[in-house]
Write a protein that holds these residues in place. Structure first.
Motif, PDB file in Angstrom:
ATOM      1  N   ALA A 139      68.529  13.819  36.265  1.00 14.69           N
ATOM      2  CA  ALA A 139      68.779  12.213  36.027  1.00 14.69           C
ATOM      3  C   ALA A 139      70.257  12.256  35.824  1.00 14.69           C
ATOM      4  O   ALA A 139      70.773  12.516  34.935  1.00 14.69           O
ATOM      5  CB  ALA A 139      67.857  11.668  35.268  1.00 14.69           C
ATOM      6  N   GLY A 140      70.781  11.144  36.514  1.00 17.54           N
ATOM      7  CA  GLY A 140      72.398  10.737  36.136  1.00 17.54           C
ATOM      8  C   GLY A 140      73.214  11.812  36.762  1.00 17.54           C
ATOM      9  O   GLY A 140      74.450  11.566  36.544  1.00 17.54           O
ATOM     10  N   SER A 141      72.837  13.006  37.348  1.00 16.89           N
ATOM     11  CA  SER A 141      74.181  13.662  37.909  1.00 16.89           C
ATOM     12  C   SER A 141      74.387  13.333  39.206  1.00 16.89           C
ATOM     13  O   SER A 141      74.070  12.268  40.063  1.00 16.89           O
ATOM     14  CB  SER A 141      73.134  15.085  38.182  1.00 16.89           C
ATOM     15  N   GLU A 142      75.701  13.878  39.674  1.00 16.88           N
ATOM     16  CA  GLU A 142      76.204  13.490  40.894  1.00 16.88           C
ATOM     17  C   GLU A 142      75.200  13.640  42.080  1.00 16.88           C
ATOM     18  O   GLU A 142      74.926  13.053  42.849  1.00 16.88           O
ATOM     19  CB  GLU A 142      77.515  14.098  41.189  1.00 16.88           C
ATOM     20  N   SER A 143      74.578  14.889  42.085  1.00 13.24           N
ATOM     21  CA  SER A 143      73.327  15.206  42.940  1.00 13.24           C
ATOM     22  C   SER A 143      72.387  14.246  43.164  1.00 13.24           C
ATOM     23  O   SER A 143      72.117  13.810  44.317  1.00 13.24           O
ATOM     24  CB  SER A 143      72.703  16.631  42.725  1.00 13.24           C
ATOM     25  N   SER A 144      72.173  13.650  41.940  1.00 18.87           N
ATOM     26  CA  SER A 144      71.042  12.205  42.032  1.00 18.87           C
ATOM     27  C   SER A 144      71.532  11.220  42.827  1.00 18.87           C
ATOM     28  O   SER A 144      70.904  10.697  43.702  1.00 18.87           O
ATOM     29  CB  SER A 144      70.761  12.322  40.701  1.00 18.87           C
ATOM     30  N   ALA A 145      72.684  11.027  42.635  1.00 15.87           N
ATOM     31  CA  ALA A 145      73.548   9.680  43.258  1.00 15.87           C
ATOM     32  C   ALA A 145      73.757  10.124  44.554  1.00 15.87           C
ATOM     33  O   ALA A 145      73.325   9.317  45.614  1.00 15.87           O
ATOM     34  CB  ALA A 145      74.830   9.579  42.509  1.00 15.87           C
ATOM     35  N   ILE A 146      73.954  11.252  44.966  1.00 16.91           N
ATOM     36  CA  ILE A 146      74.002  11.400  46.464  1.00 16.91           C
ATOM     37  C   ILE A 146      72.680  11.351  47.105  1.00 16.91           C
ATOM     38  O   ILE A 146      72.441  10.924  48.147  1.00 16.91           O
ATOM     39  CB  ILE A 146      74.729  12.839  46.592  1.00 16.91           C
ATOM     40  N   ILE A 147      71.741  12.184  46.698  1.00 17.98           N
ATOM     41  CA  ILE A 147      70.284  12.122  47.173  1.00 17.98           C
ATOM     42  C   ILE A 147      69.998  10.382  47.245  1.00 17.98           C
ATOM     43  O   ILE A 147      69.340   9.990  48.551  1.00 17.98           O
ATOM     44  CB  ILE A 147      69.422  12.654  46.244  1.00 17.98           C
ATOM     45  N   GLU A 148      70.184   9.610  46.251  1.00 16.96           N
ATOM     46  CA  GLU A 148      69.834   8.080  46.416  1.00 16.96           C
ATOM     47  C   GLU A 148      70.575   7.513  47.457  1.00 16.96           C
ATOM     48  O   GLU A 148      69.942   7.020  48.317  1.00 16.96           O
ATOM     49  CB  GLU A 148      70.038   7.717  45.031  1.00 16.96           C
ATOM     50  N   ALA A 149      71.779   7.838  47.740  1.00 15.32           N
ATOM     51  CA  ALA A 149      72.428   7.239  48.729  1.00 15.32           C
ATOM     52  C   ALA A 149      72.069   7.746  50.107  1.00 15.32           C
ATOM     53  O   ALA A 149      71.953   6.977  51.065  1.00 15.32           O
ATOM     54  CB  ALA A 149      74.201   7.532  48.751  1.00 15.32           C
ATOM     55  N   VAL A 150      71.751   9.211  50.329  1.00 16.02           N
ATOM     56  CA  VAL A 150      71.165   9.648  51.472  1.00 16.02           C
ATOM     57  C   VAL A 150      69.869   9.112  52.076  1.00 16.02           C
ATOM     58  O   VAL A 150      69.441   8.672  52.810  1.00 16.02           O
ATOM     59  CB  VAL A 150      70.971  11.354  51.510  1.00 16.02           C
ATOM     60  N   LEU A 151      68.966   8.999  50.841  1.00 19.15           N
ATOM     61  CA  LEU A 151      67.550   8.164  50.914  1.00 19.15           C
ATOM     62  C   LEU A 151      67.798   6.813  51.741  1.00 19.15           C
ATOM     63  O   LEU A 151      67.070   6.456  52.544  1.00 19.15           O
ATOM     64  CB  LEU A 151      66.674   8.373  49.762  1.00 19.15           C
ATOM     65  N   ASP A 152      68.842   6.121  51.008  1.00 15.81           N
ATOM     66  CA  ASP A 152      68.936   4.682  51.462  1.00 15.81           C
ATOM     67  C   ASP A 152      69.640   4.736  52.741  1.00 15.81           C
ATOM     68  O   ASP A 152      69.147   3.977  53.738  1.00 15.81           O
ATOM     69  CB  ASP A 152      69.947   4.138  50.442  1.00 15.81           C
ATOM     70  N   LEU A 153      70.356   5.721  53.297  1.00 13.28           N
ATOM     71  CA  LEU A 153      70.809   5.709  54.453  1.00 13.28           C
ATOM     72  C   LEU A 153      69.980   5.961  55.561  1.00 13.28           C
ATOM     73  O   LEU A 153      69.468   5.122  56.522  1.00 13.28           O
ATOM     74  CB  LEU A 153      72.113   6.826  54.540  1.00 13.28           C
ATOM     75  N   ALA A 154      69.039   7.029  55.140  1.00 11.76           N
ATOM     76  CA  ALA A 154      68.020   7.427  56.178  1.00 11.76           C
ATOM     77  C   ALA A 154      66.851   6.288  56.284  1.00 11.76           C
ATOM     78  O   ALA A 154      66.520   5.978  57.532  1.00 11.76           O
ATOM     79  CB  ALA A 154      67.289   8.587  55.511  1.00 11.76           C
TER      80      ALA A 154
END
Ligand code: C2E
Ligand code: CA
Ligand code: CA
Ligand code: CA
Length: 275
Positions: free
Chosen positions: A207-222
Motif C-alpha cells: 500500500a502506498g508504494s510506487e508500484s501500487s500507484a502504477i498498477i492503479e493507473a494501468v487498471l484505470d487505463l485498461a
C-alpha cells in the motif's frame, strides 16, 4: 584464467568456454527433442477474482530431457529461437494446447505464448488457423500472449496478422506489460483485449508504494480502453488483497498454483465430456 584488467585482449575463460559447449550440446539435443516427443505443456490457472473461479490456464512449455530432466523455457527457448526450431515448436505448442483445452469446460480459456519468429510471413496466422480447425476449438477461448518486443520491428505484417486473428475471434493479450518502454503507443495501435501486468510490479506491491500507484493507473487505463486485466506472479495473500482492492480482474501466480502437468489439472475430464 588470470584477468589482465580493463581493455585487455580476450582472455581464455574456462567458465565461459564450458557455457558455450553446454549450449552447443543442448542445441544438438534440441534438434531431435521435438521428434522424440520430449516436450510437454504445463498449465497455470488464471484465477478470476470476482467469481473466485478458474477462468482458464496459461500453457507453459517444458523440455523433459532424457538425461537432464525437466529444463525450463528460459534455458532452451533462446536456443530454439536462434536455430529457427521455435517455428515448428510454436506450432506444436498451439496444437497441443488446443487439443488439451478442448477437453475443458466450455467457459475456460487457454493462453498460449508466441515467439517473435512466429510472426514472420504470416506464420502465426496460418498456424493458429490450422490448430483451430484440427481441434474444432472455439477461437474466442484462445488467448495469444504477445510481448512488446515482438511488435518493435516496424512491420505492417504484424499489425495485419494480429487484426486478422482478432477478427477470427482470437483474443490478444499484451504480456509482461510495463517492462518495455513505449507500451502506450502499442496499446493504441494493436487490437489488445487484455493486459498482463508484469510480475516486477506485483513483487513490489504494498500500500502506498510506487508500484501500487502504477498498477492503479494501468487498471484505470485498461478499463477505459475496454481491456481485461491480469496480474502475474502473485505470491502472497497481501498482494492478492491489494489487487482485489484495486479492482484487477484476474490473478496468476504461485499463491494460487504453479504450472502443473495436464494430467494433474483440477478439472474432471468426465465433467467436461458430460457438459
Ligand atoms: P511468461 O510468459 O512471462 O510466463 C510466466 C512465467 O512466470 C512462467 O515461467 C511461470 O511459471 C512463472 N511464474 C508464474 N507465477 C509465478 C510466481 O508467482 N512467481 C514467480 N517467481 N514466477 C511465476 P516459465 O514457465 O519458466 O516460463 C518462462 C518464460 O518462457 C515465459 O514467461 C515465456 O516468455 C516463455 N515461454 C514459456 N512457454 C512458452 C511457449 O510455449 N512459447 C514461447 N514462445 N515462450 C514460452
Ligand atoms: Ca506469458
Ligand atoms: Ca509474462
Ligand atoms: Ca516474462
Amino acid at each position: 584464467a588470470k584477468s589482465r584488467g580493463r581493455g585487455s585482449a580476450i582472455v581464455y575463460d574456462p567458465a565461459m568456454e564450458e557455457l558455450k559447449q553446454e549450449r552447443g550440446r543442448l542445441e544438438l539435443d534440441l534438434r531431435s527433442a521435438l521428434a522424440n516427443g520430449e516436450f510437454e505443456l504445463h498449465y497455470q490457472p488464471l484465477h478470476e477474482l470476482a467469481s473466485d473461479r478458474i477462468a482458464g490456464f496459461e500453457a507453459l512449455l517444458r523440455w523433459r530431457h532424457p538425461e537432464r530432466g525437466l529444463i525450463p523455457p528460459d534455458v532452451f527457448i533462446p536456443i530454439a529461437e536462434h536455430t529457427g526450431l521455435i517455428v515448428a515448436l510454436g506450432e506444436w505448442v498451439l496444437r497441443e494446447a488446443l487439443a488439451e483445452a478442448a477437453t475443458w469446460p466450455s467457459d475456460m480459456t487457454v493462453a498460449v505464448n508466441v515467439s517473435p519468429a512466429q510472426m514472420a510471413d504470416f506464420t502465426l496466422l496460418k498456424q493458429v488457423i490450422a490448430a483451430l480447425s484440427a481441434s474444432g476449438f472455439d477461437p474466442h477461448r484462445l488467448e495469444l500472449e504477445i510481448t512488446e518486443t515482438m511488435l518493435m520491428q516496424e512491420c505492417d505484417d504484424h499489425l495485419q496478422q494480429l487484426e486478422r486473428l482478432h477478427a477470427l475471434g482470437v483474443r490478444i493479450a499484451l504480456d509482461d506489460f510495463g517492462t518495455g518502454y513505449s507500451s502506450l503507443n502499442y496499446l493504441r495501435s494493436f487490437p489488445f483485449d487484455k493486459i498482463k501486468i508484469d510480475r516486477c510490479f506485483i513483487s513490489e506491491l504494498n500500500a502506498g508504494s510506487e508500484s501500487s500507484a502504477i498498477i492503479e493507473a494501468v487498471l484505470d487505463l485498461a478499463s477505459k480502453l475496454n481491456m481485461q486485466t491480469i496480474a502475474e506472479g502473485v505470491e502472497s495473500e497481501e498482494q492478492l488483497a491489494s489487487l482485489r482492492a484495486l479492482g484487477c480482474e484476474q490473478v496468476q501466480g504461485y499463491l494460487i498454483s504453479k504450472a502443473i502437468p495436464a494430467e494433474d489439472l483440477p478439472i474432471s475430464r468426465q465433467f467436461a465430456r458430460q457438459k
